[in-house]
Write an enzyme that holds these catalytic residues in place. Structure first.
Site, short mmCIF file in Angstrom:
data_model
loop_
_atom_site.label_atom_id
_atom_site.label_comp_id
_atom_site.label_asym_id
_atom_site.label_seq_id
_atom_site.Cartn_x
_atom_site.Cartn_y
_atom_site.Cartn_z
N LYS A 73 0.80 -1.22 0.00
CA LYS A 73 0.00 0.00 0.00
C LYS A 73 0.84 1.27 0.00
CE LYS A 73 -3.85 -2.42 2.11
NZ LYS A 73 -4.80 -2.52 3.22
N VAL A 161 8.49 -0.19 16.22
CA VAL A 161 8.41 1.10 16.91
C VAL A 161 8.57 2.27 15.95
CG1 VAL A 161 9.48 2.54 18.68
CG2 VAL A 161 9.21 0.08 19.06
#
Length: 263
Positions: A73, A161
């Site tokens: 995407k 993260v």
């Protein structure tokens, strides 16, 4: 079904893996019923082949649109000449279409589909708190749609993260003070959404700790196979309203169909 000929328009769905997708059958059927001579074909493109393969597909004159699923995407957005405002915010698309000048326009309907899937079950997010597991393409779109629709607070968690922090920074820019880092603990949230890979395989860990769920929690998952996921089974045991990936897909169908067939 209308007989396939050389005039039939081709629409593609790209991703890796691709075996779990349901949209090809659903959208091809909708095309046929609407009198649009076309079909949607799934194609697996390995992650390291996107930048060489996608331009070749876009160059084929009889390809009208390309739907995009994991993990392409973000990468696919770079191949679009123009993006919708929400796709531009996210830097990710799940749908691309050819324009009249043969350039490509990208949009993102993941979040809109999840929101519609919730609304179809009578579950509005206005004034609600939302927890989203996963900061990838689907999670990013869902987070934006939840805040845009009126969620008061959103917590986000992703084991990556860097990806998590990048999305939080994006949300802070557009929705200041309403998004924060999640920990996997979901007690107290009104809506919990899994937008991660966790649940594709039987061996996958749960994306959140289900012990914090209550009968008042709405729990949704983007995964379409298997249905239900382990998370949704745990949620059902606790009396939660649940929505699986097929409900999100159903929520997107008309949006995607209109996007794909508009010229």
């Amino acid at each position: 079904m209308t007989a396939l000929t050389g005039k039939t328009r081709i629409n593609l769905l790209i991703g890796s893996p691709i075996s779990q997708v349901l949209a090809p059958g659903w959208l091809t059927d909708r095309m046929q019923k609407a009198g649009y001579d076309g079909l949607l074909v799934p194609i697996q493109i390995l992650p390291d082949r996107l930048d060489t393969t996608l331009p070749e597909l876009m160059a084929m004159p009889n390809v009208d649109s390309i739907l995009v699923t994991l993990p392409h995407k973000f990468g696919a957005s770079r191949h679009c000449s123009e993006l919708s405002p929400r796709a531009a915010i996210l830097g990710a698309v799940n749908a691309m279409r050819r324009q009249s000048d043969n350039t490509w326009y990208g949009d993102n309907f993941d979040g809109a589909g999840m929101l519609q899937g919730l609304l179809n079950a009578g579950q509005d997010v206005v004034g609600k708190t939302v927890y989203v597991a996963g900061a990838g393409g689907a999670g990013s779109s869902i987070a934006v749609s939840m805040l845009e629709a009126g969620a008061t607070r959103l917590a986000l968690h992703d084991p990556d993260v860097d990806k998590q922090n990048a999305l939080l920074a994006l949300l802070e820019k557009h929705y200041p003070g309403r998004a924060s880092k999640g920990s996997g603990e979901v007690a107290g949230f009104d809506v919990v959404i899994n937008a991660s890979y966790a649940g594709f395989k039987e061996s996958d860990p749960l994306p959140v700790d289900p012990s914090g769920l209550s009968a008042l929690t709405v729990v949704a998952d983007v995964i379409t196979d298997p249905v239900p996921t382990k998370l949704l089974m745990e949620a059902s045991i606790r009396g939660c309203v649940t929505r699986d990936g097929t409900h999100m897909l159903e929520g997107q169908m008309q949006l995607l169909f209109d996007f794909m067939t508009t010229r």
